[in-house]
Motif scaffolding. Structure first.
Motif, PDB file in Angstrom:
ATOM      1  N   THR A  56     -20.476  28.502 -70.845  1.00  0.00           N
ATOM      2  CA  THR A  56     -19.499  27.698 -71.536  1.00  0.00           C
ATOM      3  C   THR A  56     -19.999  26.234 -71.851  1.00  0.00           C
ATOM      4  OG1 THR A  56     -17.810  28.515 -69.994  1.00  0.00           O
ATOM      5  CG2 THR A  56     -17.081  26.637 -71.230  1.00  0.00           C
ATOM      6  N   LEU A  57     -21.034  25.805 -71.410  1.00  0.00           N
ATOM      7  CA  LEU A  57     -21.575  24.356 -71.613  1.00  0.00           C
ATOM      8  C   LEU A  57     -21.817  24.120 -73.023  1.00  0.00           C
ATOM      9  CD1 LEU A  57     -22.598  21.874 -69.903  1.00  0.00           C
ATOM     10  CD2 LEU A  57     -24.981  22.960 -70.243  1.00  0.00           C
ATOM     11  N   THR A  90     -34.078  21.014 -81.046  1.00  0.00           N
ATOM     12  CA  THR A  90     -35.427  21.628 -80.769  1.00  0.00           C
ATOM     13  C   THR A  90     -36.027  21.160 -79.566  1.00  0.00           C
ATOM     14  OG1 THR A  90     -36.091  21.079 -83.209  1.00  0.00           O
ATOM     15  CG2 THR A  90     -37.812  21.763 -81.754  1.00  0.00           C
ATOM     16  N   ALA A  91     -35.671  19.944 -78.963  1.00  0.00           N
ATOM     17  CA  ALA A  91     -36.234  19.567 -77.616  1.00  0.00           C
ATOM     18  C   ALA A  91     -35.278  20.262 -76.688  1.00  0.00           C
ATOM     19  CB  ALA A  91     -36.027  18.050 -77.519  1.00  0.00           C
ATOM     20  N   LEU A  95     -37.022  23.074 -73.865  1.00  0.00           N
ATOM     21  CA  LEU A  95     -36.799  22.427 -72.524  1.00  0.00           C
ATOM     22  C   LEU A  95     -36.076  23.573 -71.580  1.00  0.00           C
ATOM     23  CD1 LEU A  95     -36.829  20.184 -70.392  1.00  0.00           C
ATOM     24  CD2 LEU A  95     -34.502  19.278 -71.185  1.00  0.00           C
ATOM     25  N   ARG A  96     -35.450  24.821 -72.531  1.00  0.00           N
ATOM     26  CA  ARG A  96     -34.719  25.551 -71.617  1.00  0.00           C
ATOM     27  C   ARG A  96     -35.695  26.545 -70.906  1.00  0.00           C
ATOM     28  NH1 ARG A  96     -29.544  27.767 -75.040  1.00  0.00           N
ATOM     29  NH2 ARG A  96     -31.321  28.247 -76.347  1.00  0.00           N
ATOM     30  N   VAL A  97     -36.881  26.633 -71.622  1.00  0.00           N
ATOM     31  CA  VAL A  97     -37.916  27.877 -70.969  1.00  0.00           C
ATOM     32  C   VAL A  97     -38.537  27.220 -69.817  1.00  0.00           C
ATOM     33  CG1 VAL A  97     -38.101  28.486 -73.285  1.00  0.00           C
ATOM     34  CG2 VAL A  97     -39.743  26.907 -72.419  1.00  0.00           C
ATOM     35  N   THR A 106     -30.112  21.146 -68.845  1.00  0.00           N
ATOM     36  CA  THR A 106     -30.372  19.835 -69.688  1.00  0.00           C
ATOM     37  C   THR A 106     -30.493  20.366 -70.924  1.00  0.00           C
ATOM     38  OG1 THR A 106     -31.004  18.621 -67.620  1.00  0.00           O
ATOM     39  CG2 THR A 106     -31.320  17.874 -69.849  1.00  0.00           C
ATOM     40  N   GLY A 107     -31.385  21.120 -70.929  1.00  0.00           N
ATOM     41  CA  GLY A 107     -31.711  21.858 -72.503  1.00  0.00           C
ATOM     42  C   GLY A 107     -30.700  22.525 -73.240  1.00  0.00           C
TER      43      GLY A 107
END
Length: 435
Positions: A56-57, A90-91, A95-97, A106-107
């Motif tokens: 949902t984020l 892009t960041a 960041l999600r990986v 956060t990503g």
């Protein structure tokens, strides 16, 4: 290709390319996640609640950050804001990986913020640079949004099988970075061309070329607030309801169909049909919407189709393919209408950005409540009928607000104590309504 006389042909073509790349990147960060949620849950040790929050984020972030986009555009310029939004996107994707829950969430939030900003400013760029091609370019943007989202969803599992969930999530940082690099020269050019006026003068650095928002009429961008505008609220609610219907149906339709004995793979195909139908409609409907002086017949037709599909799902759920097709036509038409109205109900590009921010902020936050409420009603009652009835009740405000938003006219910001109303200009008018 038609564009503002103050913009060179080369610049307009470059902005067109930037719009294409921008639109392709405004859904992938969302649609690429659900197919690999199971792998993410295992990799990060997520609880069921955390998985729900992660799903949902993005929508919540899109709704929240949409309100900031017009403010950032007024302060730093549209091209600089779009460039920054793509870099933030892009960041966030990269960041999600990182194998940490904090980085994952956060990503996802950063990606949502970047997409929100792009969503809001696309109509404003179209309004300023291509004022006589609003319908066609809004339609093209809608189609590209759907294509980008469908590509991310369809390639997620193959990419995950090839290189794991990290590849499935991170690969979409490549097109977003390319888009940012295309917009960067425009941002640098505008920064060099934008003068630094004395502090007593009021400027509006919100257009893609540093020029004032409405180059066709030479009108001053409207100051004040849209919060007291009934028309602006109707546009927002209509957009929110159309989004709510789409997200709720695509979230729960597969499970409803499986309860009717449909296999999971077939239920997934039925869900994909809704998105596939929306791709050509996303291009055609805005063109038709922009050509009509009064968009109320289109609103009535799309909402009637939504109600028909819901009643059919309630009374004859076994005819799932039929209702899926009806939902594809209904939702594939309603949201493009709502997006086109952002331009049609605005007198200039500055107001378009502000109306877009208000409508998408409130609209996406409203839409985020749909799947959750639908699921809670099913959990409490162990049947789908109350949930479907809930959506049927929401058709009423969707229709009423949609009909008001579709009437010819413009939103007119109400001056605040710190702003002055715009100087009246002499124009040729037609029969329209105002707030």
């Amino acid at each position: 290709m038609t564009f503002s006389s103050r913009i060179s042909r080369l610049t307009a073509v470059w902005i067109f390319i930037g719009l294409v790349l921008l639109a392709l990147n405004l859904r992938a960060a969302i649609t690429g996640v659900p197919p690999v949620l199971g792998e993410l849950q295992d990799a990060f040790g997520l609880t069921g609640i955390e998985v729900s929050v992660l799903a949902t984020l993005p929508e919540l972030c899109v709704g929240t950050f949409s309100a900031l986009a017009p403010l950032l555009a007024r302060r730093f310029g549209i091209t600089a804001t779009i460039t920054t939004a793509l870099l933030v996107l892009t960041a966030g994707l990269l960041l999600r990986v990182i194998p940490a829950q904090a980085a994952l969430f956060t990503g996802t939030a950063l990606a949502g913020a970047g997409m929100a900003t792009g969503n809001v400013l696309v109509p404003a760029v179209i309004k300023h640079v291509f004022p006589h091609r609003v319908g066609a370019l809004t339609g093209l943007s809608m189609m590209l949004l759907s294509v980008g989202g469908a590509a991310a969803a369809g390639l997620a599992v193959p990419l995950e099988h090839t290189g794991g969930w990290r590849l499935a999530l991170a690969i979409w940082a490549i097109p977003s970075l390319i888009a940012a690099l295309v917009w960067l020269p425009l941002a640098l050019r505008d920064r060099r061309k934008t003068p630094h006026p004395p502090t007593h003068q009021h400027t509006h650095p919100t257009t893609p070329t540093g020029a004032r928002a409405d180059t066709r009429a030479g009108a001053r961008p409207r100051e004040g607030t849209l919060l007291s505008s009934p028309l602006a609220w109707c546009v927002m609610i209509f957009m929110g309801m159309t989004s709510l219907m789409f997200y709720t149906l695509t979230s729960w339709l597969p499970e409803m169909m499986q309860d009717q004995g449909v296999s999971p793979s077939t239920a997934g195909t039925m869900n994909s049909l809704i998105i596939i139908i929306g791709i050509p409609l996303g291009f055609l409907v805005p063109v038709l919407t922009a050509r009509l002086h009064d968009q109320r017949p289109l609103v009535l037709a799309s909402v009637t189709l939504t109600a028909t599909g819901l009643i059919g799902l309630l009374l004859a759920p076994q005819a799932g393919w039929l209702w899926t097709t009806v939902f594809g036509i209904a939702t594939g038409s309603a949201f493009p209408i709502a997006l086109t109205l952002l331009n049609l109900r605005s007198p200039d590009a500055t107001t378009t950005a502000r109306l877009s921010g208000m409508a998408q902020c409130g609209g996406y936050l409203l839409a985020a409540t749909g799947p959750l409420t639908f699921g809670i009603l099913h959990t409490l009652t162990h049947t789908w009928k109350p949930s479907i009835t809930f959506l049927l009740l929401l058709v009423i405000p969707e229709l009423l607000c949609g009909l008001h938003a579709a009437r010819p006219g413009h939103v007119h910001p109400t001056p605040t104590p710190h702003t002055q109303p715009p100087t009246p200009t002499t124009t040729t008018t037609t029969t329209t309504h105002t707030d």
